[in-house]
Design an enzyme around this catalytic site. Structure first.
Site, short mmCIF file in Angstrom:
data_model
loop_
_atom_site.label_atom_id
_atom_site.label_comp_id
_atom_site.label_asym_id
_atom_site.label_seq_id
_atom_site.Cartn_x
_atom_site.Cartn_y
_atom_site.Cartn_z
N THR A 185 16.36 -4.62 18.04
CA THR A 185 16.56 -4.34 16.61
C THR A 185 17.27 -3.01 16.47
O THR A 185 17.09 -2.11 17.30
CB THR A 185 15.22 -4.25 15.86
OG1 THR A 185 14.45 -3.22 16.46
CG2 THR A 185 14.46 -5.54 15.91
N GLU A 330 13.60 -10.02 14.21
CA GLU A 330 12.25 -10.44 14.62
C GLU A 330 11.94 -11.87 14.19
O GLU A 330 10.95 -12.45 14.60
CB GLU A 330 11.20 -9.52 13.98
CG GLU A 330 11.14 -8.12 14.56
CD GLU A 330 12.11 -7.14 13.89
OE1 GLU A 330 13.11 -7.61 13.30
OE2 GLU A 330 11.87 -5.93 13.98
N LYS A 439 10.20 6.36 -5.35
CA LYS A 439 8.90 6.47 -6.00
C LYS A 439 9.00 7.51 -7.12
O LYS A 439 9.07 8.69 -6.89
CB LYS A 439 7.83 6.87 -4.99
CG LYS A 439 7.69 5.78 -3.94
CD LYS A 439 6.58 6.03 -2.95
CE LYS A 439 6.49 4.84 -2.01
NZ LYS A 439 7.01 5.08 -0.68
N TRP A 444 7.56 2.28 -8.65
CA TRP A 444 8.63 2.05 -7.69
C TRP A 444 9.91 1.61 -8.39
O TRP A 444 9.89 0.76 -9.29
CB TRP A 444 8.23 0.96 -6.68
CG TRP A 444 7.17 1.39 -5.71
CD1 TRP A 444 6.54 2.60 -5.67
CD2 TRP A 444 6.63 0.62 -4.64
NE1 TRP A 444 5.64 2.63 -4.64
CE2 TRP A 444 5.67 1.42 -3.99
CE3 TRP A 444 6.87 -0.68 -4.16
CZ2 TRP A 444 4.94 0.96 -2.89
CZ3 TRP A 444 6.14 -1.13 -3.07
CH2 TRP A 444 5.19 -0.31 -2.44
P1 AMP Z 1 18.27 -7.18 11.14
O1 AMP Z 1 17.08 -7.33 11.99
O2 AMP Z 1 19.25 -6.19 11.65
O3 AMP Z 1 18.90 -8.49 10.84
O4 AMP Z 1 17.80 -6.56 9.76
C1 AMP Z 1 16.80 -7.20 8.99
C2 AMP Z 1 16.66 -6.50 7.66
O5 AMP Z 1 17.88 -6.58 6.93
C3 AMP Z 1 15.63 -7.10 6.75
O6 AMP Z 1 14.32 -6.68 7.07
C4 AMP Z 1 16.09 -6.61 5.40
O7 AMP Z 1 15.67 -5.28 5.15
C5 AMP Z 1 17.60 -6.61 5.54
N1 AMP Z 1 18.15 -7.83 4.95
C6 AMP Z 1 18.47 -8.97 5.58
N2 AMP Z 1 18.98 -9.87 4.71
C7 AMP Z 1 18.96 -9.28 3.49
C8 AMP Z 1 19.34 -9.69 2.17
N3 AMP Z 1 19.87 -10.89 1.92
N4 AMP Z 1 19.16 -8.80 1.17
C9 AMP Z 1 18.64 -7.58 1.40
N5 AMP Z 1 18.27 -7.14 2.60
C10 AMP Z 1 18.43 -7.97 3.64
#
Ligand code: AMP
Length: 546
Positions: A185, A330, A439, A444
């Protein structure tokens, strides 16, 4: 009493076998790093994957060994997906956009034995080779004619190895819970952590991706993952395409609007998936050049929030349905997809957009709930927002080598780190990462909602909102803007545009303009860096409060 059905294991090798047997002549088209477009079909991809599996065996790679890749979306990377996992080893896709130090950390942590690299990344590798502890050799993913002069030790040429390998390979049968691939990640803080997928989780996730209301792939589709194969397995498309028999287009290194358009147009791409940044560039190119994409039916947008204006542009100007999706590394990564139900599809378009703007509905296989800080479940009323918790067979139960300790609560729920609402129609709406939420006076404010609203202004190319310290309210929103090319929009005009569309107390206290907003290696806004940049910013409202 147990059922009396066959206990055949769900293995990744079965995907390429199936595609070769039933869709053998279906094309895989790649834009190569060397330049030309490469074409072959699923039958040829399997033949070469089997040769590559023989290469790996000859190199002494055994079950559970990690093979790292630094590569774009292309046919050789695709072959590695099947040769490595199919033979029982673990494919570790490294994100080459990470800082060299992070790449070194990841390759060492994973204990990669061999690295397979595209020509693009040979130089990068030369810079870190001395600090790679476990790497025994390097394979450059090209032919003899393009092999670079390099100081790297024990370097081999991919095509030469394939040419010298035996034909045919008996994919081994093993437990479907065996590890198949590894993806770290991008974590904005701390060291990256490895998510270790299994054959079972990958095959189940592929079934889900193929469902009609998810990515929805069939043999009459032509799918192009713009999302890289090093970002959560190209959101599962490198597996779902052979499972469904869809034609596969792999766009290589060029993500600019013109290159993406040309490939999509020439190959008749019907479905694609990627982060908003790429689609922004494509839309800009289509508009500036009066181009279109007549075959493009469905565009999956995820990784960051898809702005309303982007969804509307694809749907109304280009007749492409947008599927706003959410997931995480994940989660293999699919969690939600925004296909409308028939009842919602009958609503006036503006109301449909209210739903499409959300991150989508849960898909079969992913359970979701939202909780408060004490773990109590919150109502699914579209108003309450809390920590988004998930559970399911393609969601991580711990990180590689136990990094970060236990990540599930007592009932097996994983805290996504996202803050969201759930509504009575089954839609989830991300309001923020837990650490980015603003915040203000104990309440929020969603930075994502404000960003989406701001980018709806034609003078705005990109927007980010961060919380800045305020003596009375703790934090207040600061809007950071990159102007669209040639635009001259100023703060007051932008705030007037936003007024009336959000609660008054959500209105940003100030607007600043920058040339560029920093992004992470997976295209997300780097809020940590922005907060650092503006940590001393004095909001005009501070004077009034003092
Ligand atoms: P990654 O593991 O790099 O794919 O990142 C995952 C994170 O990307 C998620 O926990 C979200 O915070 C963000 N994310 C993924 N898809 C979206 C979406 N459609 N809108 C907003 N945030 C997103």
């Amino acid at each position: 009493m147990l059922g009396l059905m066959q206990d055949r294991q769900l293995l990744i090798s079965s995907l390429i076998d199936y595609a070769a047997e039933y869709h053998g002549a279906t094309e895989i088209v790649s834009r190569t790093v060397e330049g030309p477009i490469h074409r072959y079909d699923y039958a040829a991809a399997r033949r070469r994957s089997m040769r590559l599996a023989n290469v790996l065996r000859d190199l002494g790679i055994g079950p559970g060994d990690r093979i790292g890749t630094l590569a774009w979306n292309g046919y050789r990377h695709f072959e590695l997906y099947y040769a490595v996992s199919g033979s029982g080893a673990i494919l570790h896709t490294i994100n080459p956009r990470l800082f060299p130090d992070q790449i070194t950390y990841i390759a060492n942590h994973a204990e990669d034995r061999w690295l397979f690299v595209d020509l693009t990344f040979v130089e990068l590798l030369e810079g870190i080779a001395d600090s790679l502890d476990s790497v025994e050799g390097i394979v450059v993913m090209t032919d003899e004619a393009h092999m670079p002069e390099t100081a790297l030790a024990n370097v081999h040429c991919y095509e030469t190895l394939i040419a010298g390998a035996a034909d045919g390979f008996d994919w081994p049968e093993f437990d479907e819970n065996t590890a198949s691939s590894l993806c770290y990640t991008s974590g904005t803080t701390g060291n990256p952590k490895g998510v270790l997928y299994s054959h079972r989780s990958t095959v189940l996730h592929s079934y889900a991706a193929c469902l009609r209301d998810v990515v929805g792939l069939g043999a009459d589709d032509c799918v192009m993952p713009v999302v890289p194969m090093f970002h959560a397995n190209s959101w599962g498309i490198a597996y779902a395409a052979p499972m469904s028999g869809a034609k596969l287009v792999l766009p290589g290194a060029r993500m600019d609007g013109e290159s993406v358009h040309q490939l999509m147009y020439d190959e008749g791409v019907t479905v694609s998936a990627g982060v908003p940044t790429v689609w922004l560039m494509l839309l800009q190119y289509l508009r500036d050049n009066g181009k279109d994409l007549p075959d493009f039916k469905r565009c999956v947008i995820g990784g960051s929030a898809a702005p309303r204006s982007m969804i509307e542009a694809f749907e109304t100007e280009y007749d492409t349905t947008v599927l706003h999706a959410w997931g995480m590394t994940e989660m293999s990564p699919l969690g939600t997809v925004g296909m409308l139900t028939p009842a919602l599809d009958a609503l006036p378009y503006a109301e449909q957009l209210d739903y499409k703007e959300k991150q989508g509905r849960g898909i079969y296989g992913v359970e979701m709930k939202i909780t408060d800080d004490d773990g109590n479940e919150l109502p699914r009323d579209g108003e309450a927002f809390g920590h988004l918790m998930v559970r399911g067979p393609w969601i991580a139960q711990s990180y590689f080598k136990g990094e970060g300790g236990a990540i599930l609560d007592g009932d097996g729920w994983f805290d996504t780190g996202d803050v969201a609402t759930l509504d009575d129609k089954g839609f989830m709406h991300i309001t923020d990462r837990a650490k980015d939420v603003i915040k203000s006076g104990g309440e929020w404010i969603s930075s994502i909602d404000l960003e989406n609203l701001a980018v709806g202004h034609p003078g705005v190319a990109e927007a980010a909102v961060i919380g800045v310290v305020h003596p009375k309210w703790d934090e207040r929103p600061l809007l950071v803007i990159v102007r669209a090319p040639g635009a001259s929009v100023e703060g007051p005009e932008l705030l007037a545009f936003m007024a009336g569309k959000i609660a008054k107390w959500w209105m940003p206290d100030d607007v600043v303009f920058v040339d560029e907003i920093p992004h992470t290696a997976t295209g997300k806004i780097q809020k940590v860096a922005l907060r650092e940049m503006f940590k001393d910013h004095r909001l005009p409202t501070v004077d009034a409060a003092e």
